[in-house]
Design an enzyme around this catalytic site. Structure first.
Site, short mmCIF file in Angstrom:
data_model
loop_
_atom_site.label_atom_id
_atom_site.label_comp_id
_atom_site.label_asym_id
_atom_site.label_seq_id
_atom_site.Cartn_x
_atom_site.Cartn_y
_atom_site.Cartn_z
CE LYS A 189 -4.02 -2.36 2.71
NZ LYS A 189 -5.30 -2.36 3.21
CE1 TYR A 212 -9.49 -3.07 -0.19
CE2 TYR A 212 -8.76 -1.32 -1.54
CZ TYR A 212 -8.29 -2.52 -0.42
OH TYR A 212 -6.86 -2.48 0.06
CG PHE A 235 -13.32 1.46 6.30
CD1 PHE A 235 -12.79 0.61 5.66
CD2 PHE A 235 -13.89 0.25 7.48
CE1 PHE A 235 -12.72 -0.84 5.56
CE2 PHE A 235 -14.63 -1.03 7.60
CZ PHE A 235 -14.11 -1.83 5.94
NE ARG A 254 -6.28 -12.61 5.25
CZ ARG A 254 -7.17 -11.64 5.55
NH1 ARG A 254 -6.85 -10.63 4.07
NH2 ARG A 254 -7.91 -11.13 6.15
NE ARG A 291 -1.93 -5.64 7.49
CZ ARG A 291 -3.37 -6.11 6.57
NH1 ARG A 291 -4.09 -7.43 7.60
NH2 ARG A 291 -4.11 -5.73 6.00
CG ASN A 308 -3.48 -1.75 7.05
OD1 ASN A 308 -3.66 -1.94 5.62
ND2 ASN A 308 -4.89 -3.30 7.49
CG HIS A 316 -5.37 -6.33 -0.16
ND1 HIS A 316 -6.18 -6.51 0.33
CD2 HIS A 316 -5.22 -7.63 -1.49
CE1 HIS A 316 -7.14 -7.72 -0.14
NE2 HIS A 316 -6.48 -7.42 -1.36
CD GLU A 333 -8.77 -9.52 -2.97
OE1 GLU A 333 -7.42 -9.88 -3.64
OE2 GLU A 333 -9.73 -8.83 -3.12
#
Ligand code: ATP
Ligand code: MG
Length: 137
Positions: A9, A49, A57, A85, A102, A112, A115, A126
């Protein structure tokens, strides 16, 4: 073998952490089989998203994800979705375990750093949104 979509990100690219995060990805046994650095339009972020539309948010998330360059990647390996993950850690860095991306790098719940797809269906969607199949090698 499985594939997952990863995004480094804007907070991560802004702090020049692409190489540091990629090292952790490779150490976890995942192979980066596609990668590009891009800036998303607002429309691209909203589409990616879409499942979060209506959440408090959502606007902040789409603004953040278009605020600077991101690195979009396809990661491949055994149980790639769950493996990544686990490596990412909890959404909220305060709750992320030691050694996770993270915990090391995330600044907040929003900023954070990474993704990762949360299911096979999400990964398929995705990846298709971001890469042509010929770009995944
Ligand atoms: P990701 O989807 O990025 O892998 P996640 O699945 O852990 O993370 P989600 O609940 O799917 O988290 O939320 C997607 C993203 O939206 C989060 O990664 C985070 O950047 C942002 N987000 C989630 N909750 C908040 C919040 N309360 N405030 C700000 N941003 C948030
Ligand atoms: Mg998610």
């Amino acid at each position: 073998v499985e594939r997952t979509l990863s995004i480094l990100k804007p907070d991560a690219t802004g702090r020049n952490l692409t190489g540091a995060i990629n090292t952790l990805i490779e150490k976890a046994g995942l192979r980066i089989v596609a990668q590009k650095r891009v800036v998303w339009t607002k429309a691209q972020a909203q589409k990616f998203y879409a499942e979060h539309k209506g959440r408090p948010f959502f606007d902040e998330l789409c603004s953040f994800m278009t605020s600077g360059p991101i690195v979009v990647q396809v990661l491949q390996g055994k149980d790639a979705i769950a493996t990544y993950r686990k490596l990412m850690g909890a959404t909220n860095p305060d709750e992320a375990k030691r050694g996770t991306i993270r915990k090391r790098f995330a600044e907040s719940k929003g900023r954070n750093s990474v993704h990762g797809s949360d299911s096979v269906a999400s990964a398929t969607r995705e990846i298709a949104l971001n890469f042509k199949s010929a770009e995944i090698v």
